[in-house]
Motif scaffolding. Structure first.
Motif, mmCIF file in Angstrom:
data_model
loop_
_atom_site.group_PDB
_atom_site.id
_atom_site.type_symbol
_atom_site.label_atom_id
_atom_site.label_comp_id
_atom_site.label_asym_id
_atom_site.label_seq_id
_atom_site.Cartn_x
_atom_site.Cartn_y
_atom_site.Cartn_z
ATOM 1 N N GLU A 1 0.834 -1.201 0.000
ATOM 2 C CA GLU A 1 0.000 0.000 0.000
ATOM 3 C C GLU A 1 0.865 1.246 0.000
ATOM 4 O OE1 GLU A 1 -1.573 0.867 4.400
ATOM 5 O OE2 GLU A 1 -2.107 -1.153 3.729
ATOM 6 N N HIS B 1 0.489 5.428 0.364
ATOM 7 C CA HIS B 1 -0.378 6.540 0.749
ATOM 8 C C HIS B 1 0.154 7.815 0.101
ATOM 9 C CE1 HIS B 1 -2.403 4.446 4.311
ATOM 10 N NE2 HIS B 1 -1.534 3.558 3.822
ATOM 11 N N HIS C 1 -3.767 4.582 -1.249
ATOM 12 C CA HIS C 1 -4.611 5.246 -0.255
ATOM 13 C C HIS C 1 -4.437 6.748 -0.460
ATOM 14 C CE1 HIS C 1 -5.272 1.696 2.554
ATOM 15 N NE2 HIS C 1 -4.426 1.238 1.638
ATOM 16 N N PRO D 1 -9.924 4.204 -0.736
ATOM 17 C CA PRO D 1 -9.501 4.285 0.668
ATOM 18 C C PRO D 1 -8.871 5.642 0.986
ATOM 19 C CG PRO D 1 -8.051 2.824 -0.573
ATOM 20 C CD PRO D 1 -9.175 3.182 -1.488
#
Length: 223
Positions: free
Chosen positions: A60, A62, A91, A113
């Motif tokens: 992931e 961000h 994200h 998200p």
């Protein structure tokens, strides 16, 4: 509780150094980190950075959206979310402001998200909970810099989320020492983003290093 650590860096050389250790599940960045790492805060460049992170096994990433108004933030966030692949989830980070919250509402409706950032006070986590964000990032060190007790404030945030039964998680940022991790983990907080420098500090325990050196010396002398 399952501990999750994210690497707080926009420097690909640090990604290459730390992601292969298996310590980190992902990476967090923002425009300030990009500037410090001399990485352009531009969509095309972020696409190449996302590809580099994916190659290193990042699960992931961000990325912070930018824009002065809610519609600009939402459009930027939607473009960033398009960088998601089957192996890498993007994200979208948004400031916990009114504009950021409005943009988040739009993006969450599209099942993107969201990680809210720049959280300084416990009531702010209720905004994230109400909207259904995945994470909200309180800045521990900066709260302490204001002369407040960051530990107490973050524990209050955690209890507020638990109290309303929210699935939103604290993603603690701005940690200054390894003791910050253990102190907050003992209170039930389990998701942190830390710098490469703090990651190095986790392993800089003299007694452990001395013991490891002695083991190696003894192994060689007995060969």
């Amino acid at each position: 509780m399952t501990l999750q650590l994210l690497l707080d860096s926009a420097d690909p050389s640090k990604w290459e150094a730390w992601l292969p250790t298996g310590l980190f599940a992902g990476i967090t960045t923002n425009p300030t980190l990009l500037r410090r790492a001399q990485q352009p805060c531009q969509l095309d460049h972020l696409k190449s950075l996302a590809a580099a992170a994916e190659r290193l096994g990042c699960l992931e990433l961000h990325l912070q959206a930018w824009g002065k108004h809610a519609i600009e933030l939402a459009e930027c966030g939607a473009a960033l979310a398009q960088l998601t692949t089957p192996a890498l989830t993007i994200h979208v980070k948004l400031p916990i402001t009114q504009a950021g919250s409005q943009a988040a509402s739009t993006l969450i409706a599209a099942e993107i998200p969201i990680t809210f950032t720049a959280c300084f006070e416990a009531p702010q986590v209720l905004i994230a909970a109400a909207l259904g964000a995945q994470h909200i990032a309180p800045y521990l060190g900066r709260i302490n810099d204001q002369g407040r007790d960051g530990y107490t404030e973050l524990i209050a945030m955690q209890r507020a989320l638990e109290g309303v039964g929210s699935s939103c998680k604290l993603l603690v940022a701005s940690l200054r020492s390894r003791r910050d991790l253990s102190h907050l983990a003992a209170a039930g907080i389990d998701t942190f983003t830390i710098s490469a420098e703090l990651a190095e500090e986790l392993f800089e325990v003299k007694a452990t290093l001395d013991a490891a050196a002695a083991f190696e010396q003894d192994a060689c002398s007995g060969a």
